[in-house]
Write a protein that holds these residues in place. Structure first.
Motif, PDB file in Angstrom:
ATOM      1  N   MET A  33      -2.528  -4.076 -10.159  1.00  0.00           N
ATOM      2  CA  MET A  33      -2.533  -3.685  -9.046  1.00  0.00           C
ATOM      3  C   MET A  33      -3.893  -2.439  -8.898  1.00  0.00           C
ATOM      4  O   MET A  33      -3.976  -1.769  -9.916  1.00  0.00           O
ATOM      5  CB  MET A  33      -1.544  -2.712  -8.557  1.00  0.00           C
ATOM      6  N   GLU A  34      -4.656  -2.508  -7.912  1.00  0.00           N
ATOM      7  CA  GLU A  34      -5.762  -1.636  -7.943  1.00  0.00           C
ATOM      8  C   GLU A  34      -5.322  -0.273  -7.635  1.00  0.00           C
ATOM      9  O   GLU A  34      -4.426   0.099  -6.963  1.00  0.00           O
ATOM     10  CB  GLU A  34      -6.571  -2.161  -6.672  1.00  0.00           C
ATOM     11  N   LYS A  35      -6.084   0.687  -8.366  1.00  0.00           N
ATOM     12  CA  LYS A  35      -5.605   2.004  -8.197  1.00  0.00           C
ATOM     13  C   LYS A  35      -6.141   2.564  -6.907  1.00  0.00           C
ATOM     14  O   LYS A  35      -7.112   2.244  -6.473  1.00  0.00           O
ATOM     15  CB  LYS A  35      -6.327   2.833  -9.276  1.00  0.00           C
ATOM     16  N   ASN A  36      -5.361   3.389  -6.153  1.00  0.00           N
ATOM     17  CA  ASN A  36      -5.444   3.823  -4.735  1.00  0.00           C
ATOM     18  C   ASN A  36      -5.735   2.675  -3.593  1.00  0.00           C
ATOM     19  O   ASN A  36      -6.198   3.023  -2.785  1.00  0.00           O
ATOM     20  CB  ASN A  36      -6.846   4.354  -4.900  1.00  0.00           C
ATOM     21  N   LYS A  37      -5.237   1.622  -3.858  1.00  0.00           N
ATOM     22  CA  LYS A  37      -5.175   0.472  -2.931  1.00  0.00           C
ATOM     23  C   LYS A  37      -4.067   1.011  -1.810  1.00  0.00           C
ATOM     24  O   LYS A  37      -2.774   1.365  -2.355  1.00  0.00           O
ATOM     25  CB  LYS A  37      -4.740  -0.687  -3.409  1.00  0.00           C
ATOM     26  N   PRO A  38      -4.363   0.956  -0.787  1.00  0.00           N
ATOM     27  CA  PRO A  38      -3.379   1.339   0.386  1.00  0.00           C
ATOM     28  C   PRO A  38      -2.140   0.308   0.386  1.00  0.00           C
ATOM     29  O   PRO A  38      -2.311  -0.712   0.210  1.00  0.00           O
ATOM     30  CB  PRO A  38      -4.065   0.888   1.795  1.00  0.00           C
ATOM     31  N   LEU A  39      -1.043   0.735   0.610  1.00  0.00           N
ATOM     32  CA  LEU A  39       0.069   0.152   0.490  1.00  0.00           C
ATOM     33  C   LEU A  39       1.205   0.555   1.511  1.00  0.00           C
ATOM     34  O   LEU A  39       1.008   1.677   2.048  1.00  0.00           O
ATOM     35  CB  LEU A  39       0.886   0.361  -0.786  1.00  0.00           C
ATOM     36  N   ILE A  40       2.128  -0.469   1.869  1.00  0.00           N
ATOM     37  CA  ILE A  40       3.118  -0.075   2.975  1.00  0.00           C
ATOM     38  C   ILE A  40       4.284   0.555   1.935  1.00  0.00           C
ATOM     39  O   ILE A  40       4.881  -0.020   1.070  1.00  0.00           O
ATOM     40  CB  ILE A  40       3.393  -1.569   3.778  1.00  0.00           C
ATOM     41  N   HIS A  41       4.567   1.809   2.829  1.00  0.00           N
ATOM     42  CA  HIS A  41       5.821   2.409   1.973  1.00  0.00           C
ATOM     43  C   HIS A  41       7.127   1.889   2.655  1.00  0.00           C
ATOM     44  O   HIS A  41       8.308   1.463   2.015  1.00  0.00           O
ATOM     45  CB  HIS A  41       5.881   4.032   1.897  1.00  0.00           C
ATOM     46  N   THR A  42       7.112   2.118   4.132  1.00  0.00           N
ATOM     47  CA  THR A  42       8.162   1.549   4.983  1.00  0.00           C
ATOM     48  C   THR A  42       7.454   0.726   6.053  1.00  0.00           C
ATOM     49  O   THR A  42       6.476   1.468   6.974  1.00  0.00           O
ATOM     50  CB  THR A  42       9.314   2.566   5.238  1.00  0.00           C
ATOM     51  N   LEU A  43       8.102  -0.024   6.738  1.00  0.00           N
ATOM     52  CA  LEU A  43       7.892  -0.824   7.834  1.00  0.00           C
ATOM     53  C   LEU A  43       8.985  -0.598   9.064  1.00  0.00           C
ATOM     54  O   LEU A  43      10.243  -1.020   8.588  1.00  0.00           O
ATOM     55  CB  LEU A  43       7.443  -2.294   7.726  1.00  0.00           C
ATOM     56  N   THR A  44       8.576   0.081  10.208  1.00  0.00           N
ATOM     57  CA  THR A  44       9.917   0.371  10.962  1.00  0.00           C
ATOM     58  C   THR A  44       9.379   0.072  12.309  1.00  0.00           C
ATOM     59  O   THR A  44       8.236   0.277  12.769  1.00  0.00           O
ATOM     60  CB  THR A  44      10.279   1.945  10.734  1.00  0.00           C
ATOM     61  N   VAL A  45      10.641  -0.033  13.218  1.00  0.00           N
ATOM     62  CA  VAL A  45      10.353  -0.361  14.588  1.00  0.00           C
ATOM     63  C   VAL A  45      11.634   0.254  15.384  1.00  0.00           C
ATOM     64  O   VAL A  45      12.710   0.389  14.598  1.00  0.00           O
ATOM     65  CB  VAL A  45      10.198  -1.891  15.244  1.00  0.00           C
ATOM     66  N   GLY A  46      11.596   0.535  16.611  1.00  0.00           N
ATOM     67  CA  GLY A  46      12.931   0.944  17.577  1.00  0.00           C
ATOM     68  C   GLY A  46      12.291   1.096  18.840  1.00  0.00           C
ATOM     69  O   GLY A  46      11.288   1.475  19.134  1.00  0.00           O
ATOM     70  N   MET A  47      13.532   1.232  19.608  1.00  0.00           N
ATOM     71  CA  MET A  47      13.285   1.249  21.049  1.00  0.00           C
ATOM     72  C   MET A  47      13.812   2.558  21.564  1.00  0.00           C
ATOM     73  O   MET A  47      14.295   3.164  21.033  1.00  0.00           O
ATOM     74  CB  MET A  47      14.070   0.075  21.599  1.00  0.00           C
TER      75      MET A  47
END
Length: 222
Positions: free
Chosen positions: A1-15
Motif C-alpha cells: 500500500m502506498e505510504k500516505n495514501k488517503p483512506l476511508i476510516h469510517t463511512l457513516t450516514v444518518g437522518m
C-alpha cells in the motif's frame, strides 16, 4: 500500500432526529450517524443522510462532509475522554487528508463517485453539545481543524473499503487550512480576494467573503 495514501476510516450516514444533551436540552440534528458498509452518493448527498439546519448545512456545494481521523487523537487527549466516531457529523472519517494538504478545488474519486472540495467546514455549537465538551468548538476554530465539504461531480456507490484517489490537484493550491485561518481571523481583504477567486469555492463562501471584503474596505476608507 502506498505510504500516505488517503483512506476511508469510517463511512457513516444518518437522518436528523431529536437528541437530548446531559443538561436535558433537546435539539433536532443530523450529527449522529451510523456506520454503513455501502451507500449511494448523489449530487444532493448520501442516501439515508440529511441535515436539520438547511440554511447552514447541506446543499450541492456541501453534499459530503469529511473529517481527518488524525485530529481525534489530539481532541481526546485535550478533553481527557474518548469521542464517538463520527463526532463531527462527517460522512467520511479519513486518514491522510489533512486540512493543510487538501486544497479548494481538489478532485477525488472515492469508490464509483467523484467529489470536489469546496470549502472548510464552519463548525457550530451542536458539536459541543453532542460531544459534551464545551471547549471543542473553540479549539476547532483556533486550530483550523474543521474538516471540509465537497460537491459531487459524478454520482456513484461508495463502500467502507473503497479507495480514495486524487484525480486532480487544483492549480491555485489554496489549502483548506489557509482558508480557515483567513476566514476566522477576518482581517485580510487581499487574502480573502485570493480565496474568492478560486472557481471551485462554494457559493456560500464567495458571498460571505464578499461581505467581509466590503466591510474591511469601508473601514479603510472611513
Amino acid at each position: 500500500m502506498e505510504k500516505n495514501k488517503p483512506l476511508i476510516h469510517t463511512l457513516t450516514v444518518g437522518m436528523p432526529k431529536e437528541l437530548v444533551d446531559s443538561k436535558g436540552r433537546s435539539m433536532i440534528t443530523g450529527i449522529e450517524k451510523q456506520r454503513v458498509q455501502e451507500v449511494y452518493l448523489s449530487s444532493q448527498g448520501f442516501e439515508g443522510d440529511d441535515v436539520a439546519d438547511k440554511k447552514h448545512h447541506g446543499g450541492p456545494d456541501r453534499a459530503v462532509c469529511l473529517y481527518p481521523t488524525e485530529h481525534y487523537i489530539q481532541w481526546e487527549q485535550e478533553l481527557g475522554k474518548t469521542l464517538p466516531v463520527p463526532a463531527f457529523g462527517e460522512n467520511l472519517t479519513v486518514t491522510n487528508m489533512l486540512e493543510s494538504d487538501v486544497c479548494i478545488g481538489d478532485i477525488y474519486k472515492i469508490g464509483d463517485a467523484v467529489i470536489q472540495i469546496t470549502q472548510g467546514r464552519i463548525p457550530c455549537s451542536t458539536i459541543d453539545r453532542y460531544t459534551e465538551a464545551n471547549t471543542l468548538l473553540k479549539r476547532l476554530i483556533e486550530t483550523g481543524y474543521t474538516g471540509f465539504l465537497a460537491r459531487v461531480l459524478e454520482e456513484g456507490t461508495i463502500c467502507a473499503d473503497s479507495t480514495i484517489e486524487l484525480v486532480e490537484k487544483h492549480p491555485a493550491r489554496i489549502s483548506v487550512l489557509y482558508c480557515n485561518e483567513v476566514y476566522f481571523k477576518n482581517n485580510d481583504a487581499i487574502a480573502m480576494k485570493q480565496i474568492q477567486a478560486v472557481d471551485a469555492l462554494a457559493e456560500d463562501w464567495k458571498e460571505k467573503l464578499e461581505k467581509r471584503i466590503q466591510v474591511l474596505q469601508r473601514k479603510v476608507m472611513s
